[in-house]
Design an enzyme around this catalytic site. Structure first.
Site, mmCIF file in Angstrom:
data_model
loop_
_atom_site.group_PDB
_atom_site.id
_atom_site.type_symbol
_atom_site.label_atom_id
_atom_site.label_comp_id
_atom_site.label_asym_id
_atom_site.label_seq_id
_atom_site.Cartn_x
_atom_site.Cartn_y
_atom_site.Cartn_z
ATOM 1 N N GLY A 241 0.773 -1.230 0.000
ATOM 2 C CA GLY A 241 0.000 0.000 0.000
ATOM 3 C C GLY A 241 0.805 1.281 0.000
ATOM 4 O O GLY A 241 0.258 2.351 -0.249
ATOM 5 N N ARG A 281 6.016 -2.287 -4.802
ATOM 6 C CA ARG A 281 6.335 -1.073 -5.562
ATOM 7 C C ARG A 281 7.389 -0.224 -4.856
ATOM 8 O O ARG A 281 8.346 0.248 -5.474
ATOM 9 C CB ARG A 281 5.044 -0.261 -5.752
ATOM 10 C CG ARG A 281 5.207 0.996 -6.588
ATOM 11 C CD ARG A 281 3.958 1.876 -6.467
ATOM 12 N NE ARG A 281 2.746 1.134 -6.711
ATOM 13 C CZ ARG A 281 2.159 1.033 -7.898
ATOM 14 N NH1 ARG A 281 2.689 1.611 -8.945
ATOM 15 N NH2 ARG A 281 1.042 0.351 -8.043
ATOM 16 N N CYS A 356 -1.070 -0.392 -32.402
ATOM 17 C CA CYS A 356 -2.196 0.101 -33.206
ATOM 18 C C CYS A 356 -3.409 0.356 -32.324
ATOM 19 O O CYS A 356 -4.486 -0.221 -32.509
ATOM 20 C CB CYS A 356 -2.529 -0.906 -34.305
ATOM 21 S SG CYS A 356 -1.193 -1.173 -35.474
#
Length: 405
Positions: A241, A281, A356
């Site tokens: 978190g 993270r 694309c």
């Protein structure tokens, strides 16, 4: 977290790669790579975990980046790994056969639960009453013991949250009202040992004081449940978190302030509590950059676009989080063609990839002093949720190089 030094490693590699391209026909492909600073990663993990008080432990959440080279560097600095699939459990054990692994996540299959028992994971974080019943059944059938935490979706208000895992209706955890039924299921179990709670209501938290208040709520609530489960000591897993600020690089989560607060919290409220974190993270984002070459610069409806080698099939984080990812331009002076070099000066540009789809965007309307075809764009903070969450083979473009310093 010395981002400047870590980004410098990528600049040096990219410069060497660019020079090599000019002298060898075998390296004619444009530059495109993830570059990781392993020494910086080691120091950051050591400094981060080293500030935690004695009642806290750190697990690395492999979902952020499960690259084996990074896992090997991270392993000595953390208590263990957090896995969200049996595939991640196996990756962890390949790095260290004895590493403690906690296994969480919704939607665990029967096979995964049985494999987790056979592989001897340290704990399983149980997401629902049905999952609890199945796990008890498999533990009895296989004759294997397991420690569990119950994941509870606590009704906690989180007005500052940019990404909520709980506190409202989500697929994560069970309701507080189901605790008594869970206790009744566990009362007759010999193989499954309840040890505490997994409480992970928020992701990408940037406010250290707000996160401290949340930790106090987690601990206070958990201590009140000990009698129901007959526990004298309790494990509280606060999840990960802790966020990374992609918009203001100089305003990151204040880990020093947070750990100072954890020291106070431990003295005042955490008797008999072990507080576990499973950060991903925050441990790996700063050690990696995604560096890629400008293939084309053009205008469309009075807007400038720079088309880069690669795209979000390599680095999906910006489009996933809907932010302009921070970057810097690495100028390349050489130009091999006899015609003018496309470029822009003192203008806003949208950075896109080769896919694309109009969603293949890294950053929109960002000002640049100068950008030319053949220059390199270096996206910092790319060590977490980059390659590992991306749709690698969409359009079958080449994969990026993986470079480790």
């Amino acid at each position: 977290m010395r981002m400047e030094a870590w980004a410098q490693a990528a600049k040096e590699w990219a410069g060497a790669r660019r020079r090599l391209r000019r002298t060898s026909a075998e390296t004619s492909e444009p530059v495109c790579a993830f570059v990781y600073d392993l020494q910086g990663l080691k120091k950051h993990v050591s400094d981060t975990v080293g500030r935690l008080p004695a009642y806290c432990r750190m697990y690395y959440a492999m979902k952020a980046n499960s690259d084996a080279r990074l896992l090997t560097v991270i392993r000595p600095g953390v208590h263990g790994f957090e896995a969200a699939s049996i595939g991640e459990v196996r990756k962890a054990r390949e790095v260290d056969p004895d590493v403690p692994v906690i296994f969480g996540g919704p939607g665990k299959t029967d096979e995964e639960l049985q494999q987790a028992l056979r592989l001897g994971v340290e704990r399983i974080h149980v997401e629902s009453l049905h999952e609890l019943r199945r796990l008890c059944y498999f533990a009895d059938t296989l004759g294997l013991d397991i420690t569990i935490l119950l994941r509870i979706n606590l009704p906690i208000e989180l007005p500052q949250a940019t990404l909520q895992m709980g506190g409202r209706a989500t697929q994560f955890g069970m309701q507080e009202s189901e605790l008594h039924e869970a206790a009744a299921i566990l009362a007759g179990q010999n193989r499954v040992r309840m040890a505490g709670f997994h409480l992970h209501n928020i992701s990408n938290q940037l406010d250290a004081e707000a996160h401290l208040k949340l930790m106090e709520q987690y601990i206070t609530w958990s201590r009140h449940q000990r009698e129901l489960f007959g526990l004298s000591k309790i494990i509280v897993n606060a999840g990960g978190g802790i966020g990374v600020n992609y918009r203001q690089l100089d305003r990151q989560f204040d880990w020093y302030r947070f750990t100072e607060g954890l020291q106070r919290l431990g003295r005042e409220h955490a008797e008999g509590v072990q507080l576990d974190f499973e950060c991903g993270r925050y441990l790996t984002a700063f050690c990696g950059v995604y560096v890629t070459e400008v293939l084309d610069i053009k205008r469309n409806y009075n807007k400038a676009f720079a088309i880069l080698r690669g795209g979000t099939q390599h680095f999906r984080l910006p489009v996933s989080w809907k932010h302009n990812h921070p970057f810097e331009v690495v100028p390349v002076e050489s130009w091999p063609f006899p015609f003018p070099r496309p470029g822009i000066e003192h203008e806003k540009v949208t950075l896109v990839g080769q896919l694309c789809t109009p969603k293949d965007v890294f950053a929109t309307d960002e000002p640049v002093r100068r950008l030319q075809c053949g220059d390199l764009v270096l996206f910092v903070l790319a060590g977490a949720y980059g390659w590992t969450i991306s749709h690698h083979d969409f359009l079958s473009h080449p994969h990026p190089d993986m470079v480790y310093y």
